[in-house]
Enzyme design. Structure first.
Site, PDB file in Angstrom:
ATOM      1  N   ILE A   1       0.847  -1.185   0.000  1.00  0.00           N
ATOM      2  CA  ILE A   1       0.000   0.000   0.000  1.00  0.00           C
ATOM      3  C   ILE A   1       0.884   1.237   0.000  1.00  0.00           C
ATOM      4  O   ILE A   1       2.062   1.170   0.341  1.00  0.00           O
ATOM      5  CB  ILE A   1      -0.977   0.019   1.205  1.00  0.00           C
ATOM      6  CG1 ILE A   1      -0.209  -0.035   2.528  1.00  0.00           C
ATOM      7  CG2 ILE A   1      -1.970  -1.129   1.101  1.00  0.00           C
ATOM      8  CD1 ILE A   1      -1.073   0.198   3.749  1.00  0.00           C
ATOM      9  N   CYS A   2       0.305   2.358  -0.402  1.00  0.00           N
ATOM     10  CA  CYS A   2       1.068   3.603  -0.458  1.00  0.00           C
ATOM     11  C   CYS A   2       1.542   3.974   0.934  1.00  0.00           C
ATOM     12  O   CYS A   2       0.824   3.724   1.897  1.00  0.00           O
ATOM     13  CB  CYS A   2       0.220   4.722  -1.040  1.00  0.00           C
ATOM     14  SG  CYS A   2       0.314   4.729  -2.841  1.00  0.00           S
ATOM     15  N   PRO A   3       2.719   4.517   1.006  1.00  0.00           N
ATOM     16  CA  PRO A   3       3.540   5.092  -0.048  1.00  0.00           C
ATOM     17  C   PRO A   3       4.573   4.134  -0.646  1.00  0.00           C
ATOM     18  O   PRO A   3       5.374   4.541  -1.472  1.00  0.00           O
ATOM     19  CB  PRO A   3       4.239   6.254   0.642  1.00  0.00           C
ATOM     20  CG  PRO A   3       4.484   5.732   2.027  1.00  0.00           C
ATOM     21  CD  PRO A   3       3.261   4.884   2.342  1.00  0.00           C
TER      22      PRO A   3
ATOM     23  N   ASN B   1      -0.931   7.851  -7.180  1.00  0.00           N
ATOM     24  CA  ASN B   1       0.316   8.418  -6.671  1.00  0.00           C
ATOM     25  C   ASN B   1       1.508   8.131  -7.576  1.00  0.00           C
ATOM     26  O   ASN B   1       2.356   9.008  -7.778  1.00  0.00           O
ATOM     27  CB  ASN B   1       0.571   7.918  -5.245  1.00  0.00           C
ATOM     28  CG  ASN B   1      -0.428   8.489  -4.262  1.00  0.00           C
ATOM     29  OD1 ASN B   1      -0.988   9.560  -4.472  1.00  0.00           O
ATOM     30  ND2 ASN B   1      -0.666   7.765  -3.190  1.00  0.00           N
TER      31      ASN B   1
END
Length: 70
Positions: free
Chosen positions: A10-12, A42
């Site tokens: 998952i981000c980041p 992103n």
């Protein structure tokens, strides 16, 4: 072409993986696999800011392949 498999992250994290690859070798083309819509947004934003044209393909339902090209 360099490929980054960021599925399962998952981000980041996916953006950081792409950032590291760009800083290390500045590839003219980079393929990124993700399974998180936030990561799509992103990574696209980061790639665009670095001067890449970014295209996105959806496959297997919730998985995406982003191609960054200079």
């Amino acid at each position: 072409m360099k490929q980054i498999d960021a599925r399962g992250y998952i981000c980041p994290t996916p953006v950081l993986m792409v950032q590291k690859a760009v800083k290390a070798s500045a590839p003219s083309e980079l393929e990124v696999l993700v399974d998180d819509r936030c990561a799509v947004e992103n990574v696209t934003r980061f790639g665009t800011n670095q001067g890449y044209a970014v295209t996105t393909e959806s496959y297997n339902g919730d998985e995406f392949k982003l191609t960054l090209k200079k």
